[in-house]
Write an enzyme that holds these catalytic residues in place. Structure first.
Site, PDB file in Angstrom:
ATOM      1  N   TYR A 186      94.585  71.737 -25.775  1.00  0.00           N
ATOM      2  CA  TYR A 186      94.029  70.386 -25.922  1.00  0.00           C
ATOM      3  C   TYR A 186      95.028  69.350 -25.395  1.00  0.00           C
ATOM      4  CZ  TYR A 186      92.295  66.030 -27.791  1.00  0.00           C
ATOM      5  OH  TYR A 186      91.862  64.724 -27.887  1.00  0.00           O
ATOM      6  N   SER A 227      95.014  60.910 -24.928  1.00  0.00           N
ATOM      7  CA  SER A 227      95.360  61.048 -26.352  1.00  0.00           C
ATOM      8  C   SER A 227      96.871  60.977 -26.507  1.00  0.00           C
ATOM      9  CB  SER A 227      94.869  62.414 -26.859  1.00  0.00           C
ATOM     10  OG  SER A 227      95.432  62.736 -28.109  1.00  0.00           O
TER      11      SER A 227
HETATM   12  P1  NDP Z   1      83.270  63.029 -31.098  1.00  0.00           P
HETATM   13  O1  NDP Z   1      83.241  64.491 -31.381  1.00  0.00           O
HETATM   14  O2  NDP Z   1      82.803  62.106 -32.165  1.00  0.00           O
HETATM   15  O3  NDP Z   1      82.473  62.715 -29.742  1.00  0.00           O
HETATM   16  C1  NDP Z   1      82.606  63.541 -28.625  1.00  0.00           C
HETATM   17  C2  NDP Z   1      81.559  63.168 -27.601  1.00  0.00           C
HETATM   18  O4  NDP Z   1      81.746  64.017 -26.449  1.00  0.00           O
HETATM   19  C3  NDP Z   1      80.143  63.385 -28.104  1.00  0.00           C
HETATM   20  O5  NDP Z   1      79.332  62.325 -27.716  1.00  0.00           O
HETATM   21  C4  NDP Z   1      79.704  64.665 -27.395  1.00  0.00           C
HETATM   22  O6  NDP Z   1      78.315  64.629 -27.093  1.00  0.00           O
HETATM   23  C5  NDP Z   1      80.498  64.572 -26.089  1.00  0.00           C
HETATM   24  N1  NDP Z   1      80.653  65.886 -25.472  1.00  0.00           N
HETATM   25  C6  NDP Z   1      81.470  66.893 -25.849  1.00  0.00           C
HETATM   26  N2  NDP Z   1      81.271  67.973 -25.065  1.00  0.00           N
HETATM   27  C7  NDP Z   1      80.301  67.637 -24.190  1.00  0.00           C
HETATM   28  C8  NDP Z   1      79.631  68.322 -23.145  1.00  0.00           C
HETATM   29  N3  NDP Z   1      79.925  69.593 -22.810  1.00  0.00           N
HETATM   30  N4  NDP Z   1      78.681  67.660 -22.439  1.00  0.00           N
HETATM   31  C9  NDP Z   1      78.369  66.388 -22.748  1.00  0.00           C
HETATM   32  N5  NDP Z   1      78.953  65.679 -23.720  1.00  0.00           N
HETATM   33  C10 NDP Z   1      79.911  66.307 -24.433  1.00  0.00           C
HETATM   34  O7  NDP Z   1      84.803  62.714 -30.720  1.00  0.00           O
HETATM   35  P2  NDP Z   1      85.558  61.357 -30.303  1.00  0.00           P
HETATM   36  O8  NDP Z   1      84.610  60.234 -30.176  1.00  0.00           O
HETATM   37  O9  NDP Z   1      86.701  61.200 -31.211  1.00  0.00           O
HETATM   38  O10 NDP Z   1      86.141  61.809 -28.896  1.00  0.00           O
HETATM   39  C11 NDP Z   1      85.887  61.111 -27.690  1.00  0.00           C
HETATM   40  C12 NDP Z   1      87.082  61.309 -26.777  1.00  0.00           C
HETATM   41  O11 NDP Z   1      88.237  60.715 -27.363  1.00  0.00           O
HETATM   42  C13 NDP Z   1      87.440  62.780 -26.509  1.00  0.00           C
HETATM   43  O12 NDP Z   1      87.765  62.931 -25.150  1.00  0.00           O
HETATM   44  C14 NDP Z   1      88.670  63.001 -27.376  1.00  0.00           C
HETATM   45  O13 NDP Z   1      89.518  63.997 -26.858  1.00  0.00           O
HETATM   46  C15 NDP Z   1      89.305  61.633 -27.318  1.00  0.00           C
HETATM   47  N6  NDP Z   1      90.226  61.335 -28.398  1.00  0.00           N
HETATM   48  C16 NDP Z   1      89.842  61.422 -29.706  1.00  0.00           C
HETATM   49  C17 NDP Z   1      90.759  61.160 -30.712  1.00  0.00           C
HETATM   50  C18 NDP Z   1      90.407  61.297 -32.157  1.00  0.00           C
HETATM   51  O14 NDP Z   1      91.341  61.332 -32.988  1.00  0.00           O
HETATM   52  N7  NDP Z   1      89.123  61.342 -32.533  1.00  0.00           N
HETATM   53  C19 NDP Z   1      92.125  60.752 -30.419  1.00  0.00           C
HETATM   54  C20 NDP Z   1      92.427  60.692 -29.017  1.00  0.00           C
HETATM   55  C21 NDP Z   1      91.500  60.952 -28.055  1.00  0.00           C
HETATM   56  P3  NDP Z   1      77.259  65.818 -27.403  1.00  0.00           P
HETATM   57  O15 NDP Z   1      77.879  66.714 -28.442  1.00  0.00           O
HETATM   58  O16 NDP Z   1      76.015  65.132 -27.830  1.00  0.00           O
HETATM   59  O17 NDP Z   1      77.103  66.487 -26.068  1.00  0.00           O
HETATM   60  C1  8X3 Z   2      93.562  63.726 -31.025  1.00  0.00           C
HETATM   61  C2  8X3 Z   2      94.651  62.894 -31.624  1.00  0.00           C
HETATM   62  O1  8X3 Z   2      96.365  62.732 -33.478  1.00  0.00           O
HETATM   63  O2  8X3 Z   2      94.245  63.791 -34.048  1.00  0.00           O
HETATM   64  O3  8X3 Z   2      93.446  63.407 -29.668  1.00  0.00           O
HETATM   65  O4  8X3 Z   2      95.813  64.955 -32.615  1.00  0.00           O
HETATM   66  S1  8X3 Z   2      95.299  63.650 -33.004  1.00  0.00           S
END
Ligand code: NDP
Ligand code: 8X3
Length: 251
Positions: free
Chosen positions: A148, A135
């Site tokens: 985080y 991120s």
């Molecule tokens: P979502 O919340 O939409 O998706 C998160 C996914 O992670 C879900 O499929 C969830 O599945 C899975 N997950 C979380 N905890 C667990 C667990 N304990 N076991 C299995 N699966 C798990 O978020 P994003 O798609 O945005 O996030 C995906 C990645 O991208 C993350 O690592 C996040 O930190 C990163 N990211 C996101 C950004 C954003 O702005 N959205 C920016 C930068 C990075 P389920 O709940 O079904 O288990």
């Molecule tokens: C999360 C990115 O910009 O929403 O990984 O903090 S931001």
């Protein structure tokens, strides 16, 4: 035909990756805790293209059982997309919930390291690839980002360290570092508060899960001699601000 293992395929970036890789002709193993969402993806993409693997990434026994049960066609992983992860809360450190901190570390760091360790021998055998979701929070600290941001800095540095260790194996490793992507991320961060998420992204024209999915697919589909080390991306409307300064006597 190549096989990709995508953690966190039930939502957002991971769900977008499942569709993008399947459309590009990959076999996809998609994981997550929400079985019904994985079933829906399997119905949509078809059993030849998508295999659901239901487990919590922090439960190594459940993960190992699910991976051991992969059908033959899906068993040889060519690409690991380490995507499952979360932020919990945005309170300052002195007001943060310790259990939430530990959940973020267990999910974003410990589980990611453990799965990578498990899959790595096969990736080396197949000269495969690992794509990690870090991120912008890895590089740019912001108030309330504390643990985080720390987990995502770990992910970035782990990816770079893997690159170093894997020299000569042909395995590619990439750290993808997005800014604001409108998924369920901010709903989860705010304890299920959809309105808080809506207002966070309002007027930003944020990135989408599909935007990042296309980026991940591009990275994984490059010619075998090309490695993207790190890739940082943001919506145009997100950028940098200056330092904050606390003035004595004004608190
Ligand atoms: P979502 O919340 O939409 O998706 C998160 C996914 O992670 C879900 O499929 C969830 O599945 C899975 N997950 C979380 N905890 C667990 C667990 N304990 N076991 C299995 N699966 C798990 O978020 P994003 O798609 O945005 O996030 C995906 C990645 O991208 C993350 O690592 C996040 O930190 C990163 N990211 C996101 C950004 C954003 O702005 N959205 C920016 C930068 C990075 P389920 O709940 O079904 O288990
Ligand atoms: C999360 C990115 O910009 O929403 O990984 O903090 S931001």
């Amino acid at each position: 035909m190549k096989t990709v293992l995508i953690t966190g395929a039930t939502s957002g970036i991971g769900e977008g990756c499942a569709r993008a890789f399947a459309a590009a002709g990959w076999r996809v193993v998609g994981t997550g805790r929400r079985a019904e969402r994985l079933r829906a993806l399997a119905d949509e993409l078809g059993p030849q293209r998508f295999h659901p693997a239901v487990f919590d990434v922090t439960d190594e026994a459940a993960r190992d059982a699910a991976l051991a049960a992969l059908p033959g066609d899906f068993a040889d992983i060519d690409c690991l997309v380490n995507n499952a992860g979360l932020a919990l809360g945005a309170a300052p450190a002195q007001k943060a919930d310790l259990a939430s901190w530990k959940t973020m570390i267990d999910t974003n760091v410990v589980a990611l390291v453990s799965l990578t360790h498990k899959v790595l021998p096969g990736l080396i055998a197949r000269r495969g690839a690992v794509v990690m979701l870090s991120s912008v929070a890895a590089t740019y600290p912001y108030a309330g980002g504390n643990v985080y941001g720390g987990t995502k800095a770990f992910v970035r540095q782990f990816a770079l360290g893997l690159r170093s260790d894997l020299a000569g194996t042909g395995v590619r490793v990439t750290s993808i570092e997005p800014g604001m992507v409108e998924t369920e991320f901010t709903v989860v961060r705010n304890g299920g508060d959809q309105a808080a998420s809506d207002s966070f992204y309002a007027g930003v024209n944020p990135l989408t899960g599909d935007d990042i999915a296309q980026t991940v697919l591009w990275v994984a589909s490059l010619p075998a001699h090309m490695n993207i080390n790190t890739l940082e991306l943001m919506p145009v409307n997100q950028s940098f601000a200056g330092f904050q300064v606390a003035r004595e006597g004004q608190r």
